[in-house]
Design a protein around this motif. Structure first.
Motif, PDB file in Angstrom:
ATOM      1  N   GLY A   1       0.795  -1.221   0.000  1.00  0.00           N
ATOM      2  CA  GLY A   1       0.000   0.000   0.000  1.00  0.00           C
ATOM      3  C   GLY A   1       0.826   1.268   0.000  1.00  0.00           C
ATOM      4  O   GLY A   1       0.374   2.319   0.467  1.00  0.00           O
ATOM      5  N   ILE A   2       2.043   1.197  -0.557  1.00  0.00           N
ATOM      6  CA  ILE A   2       2.936   2.353  -0.583  1.00  0.00           C
ATOM      7  C   ILE A   2       2.793   3.075  -1.922  1.00  0.00           C
ATOM      8  O   ILE A   2       2.926   2.455  -2.983  1.00  0.00           O
ATOM      9  N   GLU A   3       2.513   4.337  -1.876  1.00  0.00           N
ATOM     10  CA  GLU A   3       2.436   5.137  -3.091  1.00  0.00           C
ATOM     11  C   GLU A   3       3.847   5.497  -3.544  1.00  0.00           C
ATOM     12  O   GLU A   3       4.661   5.961  -2.751  1.00  0.00           O
ATOM     13  N   PHE A   4       4.122   5.260  -4.827  1.00  0.00           N
ATOM     14  CA  PHE A   4       5.452   5.569  -5.341  1.00  0.00           C
ATOM     15  C   PHE A   4       5.357   5.932  -6.817  1.00  0.00           C
ATOM     16  O   PHE A   4       4.370   5.634  -7.487  1.00  0.00           O
ATOM     17  N   GLN A   5       6.381   6.585  -7.295  1.00  0.00           N
ATOM     18  CA  GLN A   5       6.480   6.961  -8.699  1.00  0.00           C
ATOM     19  C   GLN A   5       7.753   6.372  -9.285  1.00  0.00           C
ATOM     20  O   GLN A   5       8.794   6.345  -8.624  1.00  0.00           O
ATOM     21  N   VAL A   6       7.659   5.905 -10.516  1.00  0.00           N
ATOM     22  CA  VAL A   6       8.827   5.472 -11.271  1.00  0.00           C
ATOM     23  C   VAL A   6       8.986   6.449 -12.427  1.00  0.00           C
ATOM     24  O   VAL A   6       8.041   6.684 -13.180  1.00  0.00           O
ATOM     25  N   LEU A   7      10.163   7.034 -12.548  1.00  0.00           N
ATOM     26  CA  LEU A   7      10.378   8.030 -13.587  1.00  0.00           C
ATOM     27  C   LEU A   7      10.251   7.390 -14.966  1.00  0.00           C
ATOM     28  O   LEU A   7      10.860   6.360 -15.250  1.00  0.00           O
ATOM     29  N   ASP A   8       9.440   8.013 -15.825  1.00  0.00           N
ATOM     30  CA  ASP A   8       9.225   7.472 -17.169  1.00  0.00           C
ATOM     31  C   ASP A   8      10.504   7.525 -17.996  1.00  0.00           C
ATOM     32  O   ASP A   8      10.840   6.593 -18.719  1.00  0.00           O
ATOM     33  N   GLU A   9      11.210   8.639 -17.914  1.00  0.00           N
ATOM     34  CA  GLU A   9      12.452   8.810 -18.665  1.00  0.00           C
ATOM     35  C   GLU A   9      13.543   9.243 -17.687  1.00  0.00           C
ATOM     36  O   GLU A   9      13.972  10.390 -17.668  1.00  0.00           O
ATOM     37  N   GLU A  10      13.972   8.314 -16.899  1.00  0.00           N
ATOM     38  CA  GLU A  10      14.946   8.621 -15.860  1.00  0.00           C
ATOM     39  C   GLU A  10      16.323   8.859 -16.465  1.00  0.00           C
ATOM     40  O   GLU A  10      16.870   7.992 -17.151  1.00  0.00           O
ATOM     41  N   PRO A  11      16.905  10.027 -16.239  1.00  0.00           N
ATOM     42  CA  PRO A  11      18.240  10.301 -16.788  1.00  0.00           C
ATOM     43  C   PRO A  11      19.309   9.506 -16.058  1.00  0.00           C
ATOM     44  O   PRO A  11      19.120   9.072 -14.919  1.00  0.00           O
ATOM     45  N   ASP A  12      20.427   9.310 -16.713  1.00  0.00           N
ATOM     46  CA  ASP A  12      21.559   8.604 -16.123  1.00  0.00           C
ATOM     47  C   ASP A  12      22.120   9.415 -14.958  1.00  0.00           C
ATOM     48  O   ASP A  12      22.190  10.642 -15.023  1.00  0.00           O
ATOM     49  N   THR A  13      22.538   8.741 -13.894  1.00  0.00           N
ATOM     50  CA  THR A  13      23.137   9.451 -12.767  1.00  0.00           C
ATOM     51  C   THR A  13      24.538   9.966 -13.087  1.00  0.00           C
ATOM     52  O   THR A  13      25.081  10.801 -12.361  1.00  0.00           O
ATOM     53  N   GLY A  14      25.137   9.443 -14.164  1.00  0.00           N
ATOM     54  CA  GLY A  14      26.486   9.853 -14.537  1.00  0.00           C
ATOM     55  C   GLY A  14      27.575   8.998 -13.930  1.00  0.00           C
ATOM     56  O   GLY A  14      28.764   9.264 -14.120  1.00  0.00           O
ATOM     57  N   GLN A  15      27.185   7.933 -13.220  1.00  0.00           N
ATOM     58  CA  GLN A  15      28.192   7.143 -12.501  1.00  0.00           C
ATOM     59  C   GLN A  15      29.178   6.454 -13.427  1.00  0.00           C
ATOM     60  O   GLN A  15      30.380   6.419 -13.154  1.00  0.00           O
ATOM     61  N   LEU A  16      28.704   5.927 -14.546  1.00  0.00           N
ATOM     62  CA  LEU A  16      29.616   5.227 -15.453  1.00  0.00           C
ATOM     63  C   LEU A  16      30.616   6.195 -16.075  1.00  0.00           C
ATOM     64  O   LEU A  16      31.826   5.917 -16.111  1.00  0.00           O
ATOM     65  N   ALA A  17      30.125   7.327 -16.552  1.00  0.00           N
ATOM     66  CA  ALA A  17      31.024   8.330 -17.133  1.00  0.00           C
ATOM     67  C   ALA A  17      32.042   8.809 -16.099  1.00  0.00           C
ATOM     68  O   ALA A  17      33.230   8.988 -16.401  1.00  0.00           O
ATOM     69  N   HIS A  18      31.581   8.985 -14.867  1.00  0.00           N
ATOM     70  CA  HIS A  18      32.474   9.475 -13.809  1.00  0.00           C
ATOM     71  C   HIS A  18      33.603   8.502 -13.536  1.00  0.00           C
ATOM     72  O   HIS A  18      34.781   8.892 -13.471  1.00  0.00           O
TER      73      HIS A  18
ATOM     74  N   ILE B   1      14.815  15.048 -10.445  1.00  0.00           N
ATOM     75  CA  ILE B   1      14.308  14.752  -9.109  1.00  0.00           C
ATOM     76  C   ILE B   1      13.649  15.994  -8.512  1.00  0.00           C
ATOM     77  O   ILE B   1      12.588  15.912  -7.876  1.00  0.00           O
ATOM     78  N   ALA B   2      14.249  17.155  -8.719  1.00  0.00           N
ATOM     79  CA  ALA B   2      13.694  18.402  -8.176  1.00  0.00           C
ATOM     80  C   ALA B   2      12.321  18.700  -8.758  1.00  0.00           C
ATOM     81  O   ALA B   2      11.453  19.260  -8.084  1.00  0.00           O
ATOM     82  N   ALA B   3      12.111  18.312 -10.022  1.00  0.00           N
ATOM     83  CA  ALA B   3      10.820  18.572 -10.674  1.00  0.00           C
ATOM     84  C   ALA B   3       9.698  17.760 -10.047  1.00  0.00           C
ATOM     85  O   ALA B   3       8.517  18.076 -10.239  1.00  0.00           O
ATOM     86  N   ARG B   4      10.056  16.710  -9.314  1.00  0.00           N
ATOM     87  CA  ARG B   4       9.054  15.879  -8.643  1.00  0.00           C
ATOM     88  C   ARG B   4       8.689  16.434  -7.271  1.00  0.00           C
ATOM     89  O   ARG B   4       7.923  15.800  -6.542  1.00  0.00           O
ATOM     90  N   HIS B   5       9.293  17.565  -6.930  1.00  0.00           N
ATOM     91  CA  HIS B   5       9.112  18.190  -5.623  1.00  0.00           C
ATOM     92  C   HIS B   5       9.838  17.350  -4.564  1.00  0.00           C
ATOM     93  O   HIS B   5      10.108  16.162  -4.783  1.00  0.00           O
ATOM     94  N   PRO B   6      10.183  17.949  -3.453  1.00  0.00           N
ATOM     95  CA  PRO B   6      10.929  17.200  -2.426  1.00  0.00           C
ATOM     96  C   PRO B   6      10.191  15.940  -1.992  1.00  0.00           C
ATOM     97  O   PRO B   6       9.106  16.003  -1.429  1.00  0.00           O
ATOM     98  N   THR B   7      10.780  14.831  -2.280  1.00  0.00           N
ATOM     99  CA  THR B   7      10.157  13.555  -1.932  1.00  0.00           C
ATOM    100  C   THR B   7      11.264  12.540  -1.656  1.00  0.00           C
ATOM    101  O   THR B   7      12.379  12.665  -2.204  1.00  0.00           O
ATOM    102  N   PRO B   8      11.036  11.563  -0.807  1.00  0.00           N
ATOM    103  CA  PRO B   8      12.067  10.552  -0.555  1.00  0.00           C
ATOM    104  C   PRO B   8      12.475   9.854  -1.851  1.00  0.00           C
ATOM    105  O   PRO B   8      11.641   9.549  -2.705  1.00  0.00           O
ATOM    106  N   LEU B   9      13.766   9.605  -1.984  1.00  0.00           N
ATOM    107  CA  LEU B   9      14.312   8.960  -3.175  1.00  0.00           C
ATOM    108  C   LEU B   9      14.846   7.595  -2.791  1.00  0.00           C
ATOM    109  O   LEU B   9      15.732   7.475  -1.950  1.00  0.00           O
ATOM    110  N   VAL B  10      14.288   6.548  -3.411  1.00  0.00           N
ATOM    111  CA  VAL B  10      14.744   5.184  -3.175  1.00  0.00           C
ATOM    112  C   VAL B  10      15.534   4.733  -4.397  1.00  0.00           C
ATOM    113  O   VAL B  10      15.032   4.766  -5.520  1.00  0.00           O
TER     114      VAL B  10
END
Length: 208
Positions: free
Chosen positions: A6-23, A42-51
């Motif tokens: 019963g946990i409400e959550f969102q999955v980003l439709d077009e989630e950008p790369d975190t840049g970890q591989l390039a880094h 993430i900011a566009a989703r308003h402050p929300t917990p990030l899992v």
């Protein structure tokens, strides 16, 4: 599982790369650009917990972003095992008994040594009735890399294969029937190693 809890959550439709591989491959400018795009998303989703599901992405966000001068606007950033553990303890659902034999768990580099998340995955495993956890010879800070981290699989795939087979051998030595992982990055390389192994006593790879 989140839906069943019963946990409400969102999955980003077009989630950008975190840049970890390039880094980790040394492309710092490109990594910063990707990191900034991720932070804006993430900011566009308003402050929300990030899992965060991927251990390498988690390491990138909590350890490398500050060094790159990038901030993610979130009141809480957690790994999936941590989040699930808290949710399950709060809601206390019932689990079907496990009857497929003992399992062993691998501490992914980004989740374990870097993010210091060691107990949360093990607590999840212990919540399942009848599930026996057998630890490998080297765990936690001493756990070996699966071979797929920090771009190694791209630069030196032959070394990745050797490292993955070594980890499969360590898991098999415990007598476990399954290897449980906390990162999808590890799953990819270890499943490939297991499929090519002549000894199939280790039955499968499971993502926690």
């Amino acid at each position: 599982l989140l839906e069943r809890l019963g946990i409400e959550f969102q999955v980003l439709d077009e989630e950008p790369d975190t840049g970890q591989l390039a880094h980790f491959l040394g492309f710092t400018r490109e990594a910063r650009t990707q990191a900034e795009a991720f932070a804006r998303c993430i900011a566009a989703r308003h402050p929300t917990p990030l899992v965060v599901c991927c251990a390498d992405d988690l390491r990138m966000i909590i350890k490398e972003y500050p060094r790159l001068g990038v901030a993610v606007e979130s009141p809480m950033i957690q790994s999936l095992p941590e989040f699930l553990g808290e949710a399950l303890r709060e809601r206390q659902p019932s689990f079907s008994a496990w009857n497929a034999g003992p399992v062993t768990y691998h501490d992914a580099c980004g989740l374990g040594r870097e993010a210091r998340v060691f107990e949360a995955p093990r607590e999840l495993i212990r919540m399942i009735p009848g599930l026996e956890l057998r630890e490998m010879a080297y765990t936690r800070d001493q756990a070996p890399c699966c071979g797929n981290g920090m771009g190694l699989a791209i630069v030196h795939p032959e070394i990745t294969r050797l490292m993955a087979h070594r980890l499969i051998s360590m898991a098999r030595d415990t007598g476990a029937r399954a290897l449980v992982l906390g990162c999808p990055t590890c799953v990819l390389v270890l499943k490939a190693a297991l499929e090519g192994a002549p000894d199939q006593s280790l039955g499968g790879i499971e993502l926690l």
